[in-house]
Enzyme design. Structure first.
Site, PDB file in Angstrom:
ATOM      1  N   LYS A   1      19.929   8.184 -15.769  1.00  0.00           N
ATOM      2  CA  LYS A   1      18.646   7.534 -16.035  1.00  0.00           C
ATOM      3  C   LYS A   1      17.526   8.521 -15.706  1.00  0.00           C
ATOM      4  O   LYS A   1      17.221   8.752 -14.546  1.00  0.00           O
ATOM      5  CB  LYS A   1      18.548   6.263 -15.181  1.00  0.00           C
ATOM      6  CG  LYS A   1      17.142   5.750 -14.904  1.00  0.00           C
ATOM      7  CD  LYS A   1      16.493   5.075 -16.079  1.00  0.00           C
ATOM      8  CE  LYS A   1      15.140   4.499 -15.685  1.00  0.00           C
ATOM      9  NZ  LYS A   1      14.112   5.522 -15.461  1.00  0.00           N
TER      10      LYS A   1
ATOM     11  N   GLU B   1       4.293  13.611   1.996  1.00  0.00           N
ATOM     12  CA  GLU B   1       4.569  14.447   0.840  1.00  0.00           C
ATOM     13  C   GLU B   1       3.532  14.155  -0.233  1.00  0.00           C
ATOM     14  O   GLU B   1       3.511  13.090  -0.843  1.00  0.00           O
ATOM     15  CB  GLU B   1       5.987  14.164   0.323  1.00  0.00           C
ATOM     16  CG  GLU B   1       6.393  15.189  -0.692  1.00  0.00           C
ATOM     17  CD  GLU B   1       7.890  15.286  -0.868  1.00  0.00           C
ATOM     18  OE1 GLU B   1       8.630  14.629  -0.133  1.00  0.00           O
ATOM     19  OE2 GLU B   1       8.308  16.023  -1.778  1.00  0.00           O
TER      20      GLU B   1
ATOM     21  N   CYS C   1      10.462  18.705  -4.066  1.00  0.00           N
ATOM     22  CA  CYS C   1      10.817  18.012  -2.819  1.00  0.00           C
ATOM     23  C   CYS C   1      10.763  18.959  -1.630  1.00  0.00           C
ATOM     24  O   CYS C   1      10.492  18.549  -0.513  1.00  0.00           O
ATOM     25  CB  CYS C   1      12.222  17.435  -2.914  1.00  0.00           C
ATOM     26  SG  CYS C   1      12.350  16.206  -4.196  1.00  0.00           S
TER      27      CYS C   1
ATOM     28  N   GLU D   1      18.543  12.023  -2.064  1.00  0.00           N
ATOM     29  CA  GLU D   1      17.657  13.130  -1.736  1.00  0.00           C
ATOM     30  C   GLU D   1      16.247  12.578  -1.833  1.00  0.00           C
ATOM     31  O   GLU D   1      15.818  12.167  -2.912  1.00  0.00           O
ATOM     32  CB  GLU D   1      17.895  14.290  -2.715  1.00  0.00           C
ATOM     33  CG  GLU D   1      17.381  15.610  -2.179  1.00  0.00           C
ATOM     34  CD  GLU D   1      15.968  15.874  -2.614  1.00  0.00           C
ATOM     35  OE1 GLU D   1      15.054  15.344  -1.953  1.00  0.00           O
ATOM     36  OE2 GLU D   1      15.783  16.591  -3.603  1.00  0.00           O
TER      37      GLU D   1
END
Lengths: 132, 447
Positions: free
Chosen positions: B129, B343, B242, B203
């Protein structure tokens, strides 16, 4: 007169969207503030109860009738700021319920003043919230 | 439908020989290589990142990852042990089945490859996906490689998270869910997995420290120049990584000389049309991403962080006025500020200083996350001891932002669990069949 100062406010635009979603899904909603990459650092909106909160979550208050949560370790870094739930055109990449509408909830922040810090709404853990 | 196709395909795909699977993965790599330029351009259009990055990094890595897993599956072996002279234990690997893989939008093709290649090598069928912002490049890839694999082995479903991702992640018919994204959705996927009792790997991002020890500035040489570039790598992929080295920790004695060069190098980043040959940094992927980055610029300023450069949208002209361009930005502040803890997923780095190695380690580890980290030093002892003390799954030592297929990648703490890349990845897509065999003709003697 308001006794406590809210930790999370909501913009008029976000209220309109919350009403729309409630109307479509025929259910109450909840928010959980995310962290991490991609769609992280954005609030996630779910049908109430879809996301299971627990002892590691903090209930930060109610936003326009929706409970607003954040994980406790994240809250530790965020607690000195007042959040405003807002909405912008966009396309998130998570399971947040508003995404198919072509919009995304987001958070704007400001620092609490020293005086305000003493008057903030008390928080409870997700566990205490569930036991209420 | 994808689930039906995948389950049907699994019956035979799970029985194909490693040699056959390897051959097909190599073929996929060859086709991608033949179409590298086209795919790089599509990836740039899909995501907004600069063409020089998709050409030199994203696509070459995609090709290499397919070849790596084509290779390791040939050399992979199960184990056998003799427990005593009549008892033998065989531990054989068997593929998990039909797996669900949810892909982020920052490296649409590469992140898809990180998940698809090991799953296919292991003998699983997969349902992928892609993120709703970036489904285009992977659909083009499927058109190119669609005929290589048997029908149903590799399936792609597109759609919005709540409408496509959620039903997939909560399906009773997937044997495993692999997810790259953020913490709340990660928890939600684990919640579904707990109902179905299936494994997950996650993750979930990071807030990676990039540590520059005092010895970095011992000489103004090639290494110093490399370290400066290492700090500016926060702008790679517009910061939408990331492992973005989004916290610079620099020894206070070299702060001035080092940061002067870093700011200068950051200001030299040429922004522009992502398809232009000389563009170094492209556009953010979406409006909500842009708005989120700007909200962090705002809170950074309100918290008193000092702006060393950038700090605003980039006002580009020539038709790019409404693009999602953000100036590469350097904040100076302290590690408790929100711009040091969250983040931002944009070209924004926050710098702070330290006095001692212990303080550097303490600041580095003062975060919810533990995905990447960087350590720069000329001191042989620091090069080993400091990385060991950092709670992160990948510590780059005197380098940053390299992602070879042969090195395991993944998080500590709230950055997730499980690894990607490296042959150990096969373990996330297989289970162990243990055959415990007795060659003894005598009974146990209990009954």
């Amino acid at each position: 007169m308001q006794k406590y100062i809210a930790r999370v406010l909501v913009s008029e635009e976000a209220k309109v969207i919350i009403d729309k979603i409630k109307d479509t899904h025929k259910n109450d909603l909840m928010f959980h503030q995310s962290g991490g990459c991609c769609d992280g650092s954005s609030p996630m909106c779910f049908e109430k109860g879809d996301f299971i909160v627990g002892g590691s979550d903090i209930w930060m208050g109610e936003v326009y009738g929706c409970d607003f949560f954040m994980n406790e370790d994240q809250f530790d870094y965020w607690k000195h700021t007042q959040l405003t739930l807002d909405v912008v055109p966009g396309r998130g990449s998570s399971f947040s319920i508003e995404i198919p509408m072509g919009i995304r909830f987001m958070i704007r922040s400001r620092l609490f003043t020293t005086e305000e810090l003493d008057k903030l709404i008390p928080v409870i853990t997700g566990e205490e919230y569930l036991a209420r | 439908m994808a689930l039906d196709a995948a389950h049907e395909a699994f019956k035979s795909w799970s029985k194909t020989s490693p040699a056959e699977r390897s051959k097909l993965l190599n073929k996929i790599a060859d086709v991608i290589e033949e179409n590298l330029e086209m795919l790089a351009r599509i990836e740039t259009v899909d995501n907004g990142k600069a063409l020089r990055e998709t050409r030199a990094a994203d696509l070459p890595l995609v090709i290499d990852h397919f070849r790596y897993f084509a290779g390791v599956i040939r050399a992979d072996e199960s184990t056998i042990s003799e427990h005593d002279e009549n008892t033998v234990s065989i531990a054989l690997h068997e593929p998990l089945g039909v797996v669900a893989q949810i892909i982020p939008w920052n490296f649409p093709l590469l992140m898809a490859t990180w998940k698809m290649a090991p799953a296919l090598a292991a003998g699983c069928c997969t349902i992928v996906k892609p993120a709703e912002q970036t489904p285009t490049s992977i659909m083009v890839l499927m058109e190119l490689i669609g005929d290589i694999l048997p029908p149903g082995v590799l399936n792609v479903i597109t759609g919005f998270g709540p409408e496509a991702g959620k039903p997939l992640a909560s399906s009773k018919r997937v044997a495993k869910v692999s997810f790259t994204g953020e913490t709340t959705t990660g928890r939600l996927i684990m919640q579904y997995a707990s109902e179905n009792l299936v494994p997950v790997t996650m993750e979930l991002g990071g807030k990676s420290p990039n540590i520059f020890m005092k010895s970095v500035a011992d000489a103004d040489d090639d290494f110093f120049d490399k370290a400066v570039e290492g700090a500016v790598l926060f702008a790679l992929n517009q910061g939408e990584v990331c492992t973005c080295p989004s916290r610079i920790l620099v020894h206070e004695d070299i702060y001035d000389v080092f940061m002067e060069r870093v700011v200068e190098r950051t200001k030299a980043i040429k922004m522009g049309n992502p398809l232009a040959e000389d563009t170094m940094m492209g556009a953010q992927s979406s409006n909500d991403q842009l708005e989120k980055i700007m909200s962090y610029m705002d809170i950074g300023k309100k918290e008193g962080a000092q702006i060393l450069c950038g700090g605003d949208r980039a006002g580009l002209n020539s038709g790019l006025e409404t693009g999602y361009y953000v100036q590469p930005t350097i904040f100076k502040g302290n590690n408790k500020m929100r711009v040091f803890q969250e983040e931002i997923f944009g070209p924004v780095v926050s710098v702070t200083t330290f006095k001692t190695t212990e303080e550097a380690i303490e600041i580095a580890n003062d975060t919810m996350y533990g995905l990447g980290a960087g350590l720069w030093s000329r001191d042989a002892h620091e090069l080993y001891q400091v990385p060991r003390a950092i709670q992160a799954g990948r510590v780059w030592v005197n380098c940053y932002h390299t992602y070879p297929a042969h090195a395991p990648f993944g998080g500590y703490k709230k950055s997730g669990f499980g690894r990607e890349n490296h042959l150990m990845m096969l373990a996330h897509y297989r289970q162990t069949k243990n055959m415990l065999i007795s060659y003894d003709k005598k009974k146990l003697g209990f009954f």
